[in-house]
Write an enzyme that holds these catalytic residues in place. Structure first.
Site, short mmCIF file in Angstrom:
data_model
loop_
_atom_site.label_atom_id
_atom_site.label_comp_id
_atom_site.label_asym_id
_atom_site.label_seq_id
_atom_site.Cartn_x
_atom_site.Cartn_y
_atom_site.Cartn_z
N ASN A 167 -10.15 0.09 0.13
CA ASN A 167 -8.69 0.20 0.02
C ASN A 167 -8.26 -0.35 -1.34
O ASN A 167 -8.29 -1.56 -1.55
CB ASN A 167 -8.04 -0.59 1.16
N HIS B 290 -3.34 7.36 2.91
CA HIS B 290 -3.72 6.07 2.33
C HIS B 290 -5.07 5.66 2.93
O HIS B 290 -5.31 5.84 4.13
CB HIS B 290 -2.65 5.03 2.67
N CYS C 21 0.80 -1.23 0.00
CA CYS C 21 0.00 0.00 0.00
C CYS C 21 0.83 1.28 0.00
O CYS C 21 0.30 2.36 -0.21
CB CYS C 21 -0.97 0.01 1.17
N1 COA Z 1 -18.30 -8.86 9.82
C1 COA Z 1 -18.68 -9.19 11.06
N2 COA Z 1 -17.82 -9.60 12.00
C2 COA Z 1 -16.52 -9.68 11.66
C3 COA Z 1 -16.06 -9.35 10.38
C4 COA Z 1 -17.01 -8.92 9.44
N3 COA Z 1 -16.68 -8.57 8.19
N4 COA Z 1 -14.73 -9.53 10.35
C5 COA Z 1 -14.36 -9.95 11.56
N5 COA Z 1 -15.44 -10.04 12.36
C6 COA Z 1 -15.51 -10.47 13.76
C7 COA Z 1 -14.34 -11.33 14.17
O1 COA Z 1 -14.57 -12.68 13.83
C8 COA Z 1 -14.31 -11.11 15.66
O2 COA Z 1 -15.31 -11.90 16.25
P1 COA Z 1 -15.05 -12.58 17.68
O3 COA Z 1 -14.86 -11.43 18.63
O4 COA Z 1 -16.31 -13.34 17.89
O5 COA Z 1 -13.83 -13.41 17.52
C9 COA Z 1 -14.73 -9.65 15.81
O6 COA Z 1 -15.41 -9.31 14.59
C10 COA Z 1 -13.58 -8.71 16.00
O7 COA Z 1 -12.60 -9.02 15.02
P2 COA Z 1 -11.25 -8.24 14.92
O8 COA Z 1 -10.41 -8.80 13.82
O9 COA Z 1 -10.66 -8.15 16.29
O10 COA Z 1 -11.83 -6.81 14.49
P3 COA Z 1 -11.11 -5.43 14.43
O11 COA Z 1 -11.80 -4.46 15.28
O12 COA Z 1 -9.62 -5.53 14.57
O13 COA Z 1 -11.42 -5.01 12.92
C11 COA Z 1 -10.26 -4.89 10.82
C12 COA Z 1 -10.92 -5.79 11.86
C13 COA Z 1 -9.67 -5.76 9.75
C14 COA Z 1 -11.33 -3.99 10.24
C15 COA Z 1 -9.17 -4.02 11.52
O14 COA Z 1 -8.35 -4.84 12.31
C16 COA Z 1 -8.33 -3.26 10.57
O15 COA Z 1 -8.81 -2.39 9.85
N6 COA Z 1 -7.03 -3.56 10.52
C17 COA Z 1 -6.13 -2.90 9.60
C18 COA Z 1 -6.27 -3.51 8.26
C19 COA Z 1 -5.63 -2.67 7.19
O16 COA Z 1 -5.69 -1.48 7.23
N7 COA Z 1 -5.00 -3.34 6.22
C20 COA Z 1 -4.40 -2.73 5.11
C21 COA Z 1 -3.13 -2.12 5.52
S1 COA Z 1 -2.53 -1.16 4.25
#
Ligand code: COA
Length: 332
Positions: free
Chosen positions: A286, A256, A116
């Protein structure tokens, strides 16, 4: 001797027509519009459909848009640097394919892969060719067809990404406009948190890797989030400090578009108010290498000669960085 800077003199962009909404994702996996919007800020993303359609298809359209706006022919371009994580093929470089399809017959080209952060890495690489006087017209294109490496059974990753492309033209400037500074970083130990497991030389494609779905993006979201928030904010604040810029001096932050919460944290750290922050993540998700030039493309008419602009990025690798640009033109 007058210092030569590389100035952006035109911006082009392209996003595919197909809109993948959160509502459609709800029919494909166990998720909700509310969850996606609250955690990421994304409402919909664009998807490139069609047999044999690779990243270059979008990049060529972004470049054509750019050339038309600048009123120059493809033959005038001397170098094309393509930032992409989803090249049409492992080789040759997608830049070569773009040059061929767009008729940039006199250009040489190559790809940059920094996930990215690829667009700002490529932009600063391209700037060197202008600053040294080697070239006068360089195209930097950021493009990704992220849908080609998405597992739509993985709800934590596939909801984030979309397809799109943006391109900029760099030309020499001797009046103090253009790319003035950059801070670029990599930390390879971060590769464990965000990568594609198979398809490279360490783990070539086999029936097993395909069955195991190892050709999709693997991400440990929470760790990536933590690193992204800290690093993107750090380099953005650092580049302001070392150039003596206060929040009032900054006309635009171009972050970004990974997650709205990461964007907000970066803006907050820089103390830049929300109306100065380019945000289109709700529409496109993204698009990896596409996010920064697509923002410039959408906001171009609001940009003015002399505007201080900070670009900030974070990506897999880990890679991250910021770039300080003094905008070179008013849009007619
Ligand atoms: N819909 C519903 N629930 C979801 C889900 C979705 N699309 N994706 C994950 N969950 C659930 C998980 O299974 C988890 O459930 P549990 O508590 O029962 O285990 C819960 O939501 C929390 O998951 P988690 O991964 O801890 O969520 P989060 O708050 O960290 O959000 C992201 C997930 C991916 C949105 C977040 O971590 C993020 O944006 N990270 C950065 C990613 C990024 O920017 N990548 C590119 C870099 S350039």
């Amino acid at each position: 001797m007058t210092k030569v800077h590389a100035a952006i003199t035109a911006v082009g962009g392209y996003v595919p027509d197909y809109i993948l909404t959160n509502a459609e994702l709800e029919t494909m996996m166990d998720t909700t519009d509310e969850w996606i919007q609250t955690r990421t800020g994304i409402r919909e993303r664009r998807i490139l459909k069609g047999e044999g359609m690779g990243s270059s298809e979008m990049a060529v359209k972004a470049v054509a848009n750019l050339l038309e706006k600048r009123g120059i022919s493809p033959e005038e371009i001397e170098l094309v640097i393509c930032a992409t994580t989803t090249p049409d093929m492992m080789f040759p470089a997608t830049a070569n394919i773009i040059c061929d399809k767009a008729g940039m017959k006199n250009a040489w080209g190559y790809d940059v892969n920094a996930a990215c952060s690829g667009f700002i890495f490529a932009l600063n690489t391209a700037a060197q060719f202008i600053e040294t006087g080697r070239h006068k017209k360089v195209v930097v294109v950021g493009v990704d067809k992220m849908s080609s490496i998405m597992n739509y059974e993985d709800r934590a990753v596939s909801i984030i990404f979309g397809d799109g492309s943006g391109a900029v033209l760099l030309e020499p400037d001797t009046e103090g406009y253009g790319i003035l500074d950059a801070i670029l970083r990599t930390d390879g130990s971060g590769r464990v948190f965000l990568h594609q497991k198979a398809g490279g030389s360490a783990r070539p494609a086999t029936i097993e890797t395909v069955m195991n779905k190892e050709h999709y993006v693997y991400q440990e979201g929470k760790s990536v989030f933590k690193f992204a928030v800290k690093n993107m904010a750090d380099v953005s604040a650092e580049i302001m400090a070392r150039n003596g810029l206060t929040a009032d001096d900054v006309a635009w932050l171009v972050p970004h578009q990974a997650n709205k919460r990461i964007i907000d944290a970066t803006a907050e750290r820089m103390q830049v108010s929300a109306e100065k922050v380019m945000v289109n993540i709700h529409k496109y998700g993204n698009t990896t290498n596409g996010t920064l030039p697509l923002c410039l493309w959408e906001w171009e008419s609001k940009l003015h000669r002399g505007d201080n602009i900070i670009l900030a990025a974070f990506g897999g690798g880990f890679t991250w960085g910021s770039t300080y640009i003094r905008w070179a033109y008013d849009t007619k």
